[in-house]
Scaffold this active site. Structure first.
Site, mmCIF file in Angstrom:
data_model
loop_
_atom_site.group_PDB
_atom_site.id
_atom_site.type_symbol
_atom_site.label_atom_id
_atom_site.label_comp_id
_atom_site.label_asym_id
_atom_site.label_seq_id
_atom_site.Cartn_x
_atom_site.Cartn_y
_atom_site.Cartn_z
ATOM 1 N N ASP A 74 -0.210 5.112 0.847
ATOM 2 C CA ASP A 74 -0.466 6.065 1.928
ATOM 3 C C ASP A 74 -0.572 5.348 3.268
ATOM 4 O OD1 ASP A 74 -0.684 8.250 0.125
ATOM 5 O OD2 ASP A 74 -2.725 7.634 -0.357
ATOM 6 N N ASP A 81 -1.608 -0.640 5.976
ATOM 7 C CA ASP A 81 -1.881 -0.084 7.305
ATOM 8 C C ASP A 81 -3.355 -0.079 7.675
ATOM 9 O OD1 ASP A 81 -2.415 2.057 5.376
ATOM 10 O OD2 ASP A 81 -2.628 3.354 7.124
ATOM 11 N N ASP A 122 0.859 -1.170 0.000
ATOM 12 C CA ASP A 122 0.000 0.000 0.000
ATOM 13 C C ASP A 122 0.909 1.239 0.000
ATOM 14 O OD1 ASP A 122 -2.342 1.684 0.549
ATOM 15 O OD2 ASP A 122 -1.519 1.806 2.577
#
Length: 220
Positions: A13, A169, A11
């Site tokens: 961001d 995240d 991922d």
């Protein structure tokens, strides 16, 4: 015994990049230009992760309508394209970890719900030459947690899902990993909480980027 790790999908961001300030500043600029209330930085922790359209919808809250979103989204894209590398920075230790993984022969991709042009601009600015593929939203591509983009990336990298990790995240990333048949690693330095990652069913949680290289070198 688990299969060796030959590929990692990251991922962007909250995983590779602390990009919250640029995202928040861009949305707030657009909101303020239309006389709408801006939001504090912390509020954006729960707004990001599902693409720019959802981001502006969440920022509008109860004021959101399809017509208003349709007017503000192009403005947001223009502002964010201008400023997407202004305040964003890689998380400490992440460029070094990615470089070590690449040196070890691991195939690396970025899978993000950010539009692909801005994803490429950010990754090429901060991680130049380290990723084998950068995959963001464009055209008819479906956003994570839909697994299609992840599976396309793995196919192009020549890595089977059983030999790949998805690192992210948020619960969106963990759900993407499950849908695509990858093992999942939740990072604890990003925008979302340990509790969210645990509830989503992350296979592993890590608190430092260097732990990724240990997973590859020492085995799952």
């Amino acid at each position: 015994m688990a299969a060796p790790i030959r590929g990692i999908a990251f991922d962007l961001d909250g995983t590779l990049m602390n990009s919250l300030e640029d995202l928040a500043a861009s949305v707030n600029e657009v909101l303020s230009a239309h006389g709408l209330p801006a939001h504090p930085l912390d509020a954006y922790h729960q707004m990001v992760g599902d693409g720019m359209r959802v981001l502006i919808e969440r920022a509008l809250g109860g004021r959101q309508t399809p017509e208003l979103t349709g007017r503000l989204l192009p403005e947001l894209m223009k502002v964010y394209d201008r400023d997407c590398v202004r305040l964003s920075r890689p998380y400490d230790g992440m460029p070094e970890a990615v470089a070590a993984l690449k040196a070890a022969g691991v195939r690396l991709a970025v899978i993000t719900n950010k539009p692909e042009p801005q994803a490429e601009k950010i990754v090429n600015h901060f991680y130049s030459g380290l990723f084998d593929g950068i995959y963001g939203l464009s055209g008819e591509r479906r956003a994570k947690p839909d697994p299609a983009l992840t599976l396309t990336a793995l196919d192009e990298l020549g890595v089977p899902a059983a030999e790949a990790l998805f690192v992210g995240d948020s619960n969106v990333d963990i759900r993407t990993a499950r849908a695509a048949g990858l093992r999942s690693v939740g990072v604890l330095w990003g925008f979302r909480s340990r509790e969210e990652l645990e509830e989503a069913g992350a296979d592993r949680l890590i608190s430092q980027p260097g732990e990724l290289t240990e997973l590859v070198q020492c085995g799952w």
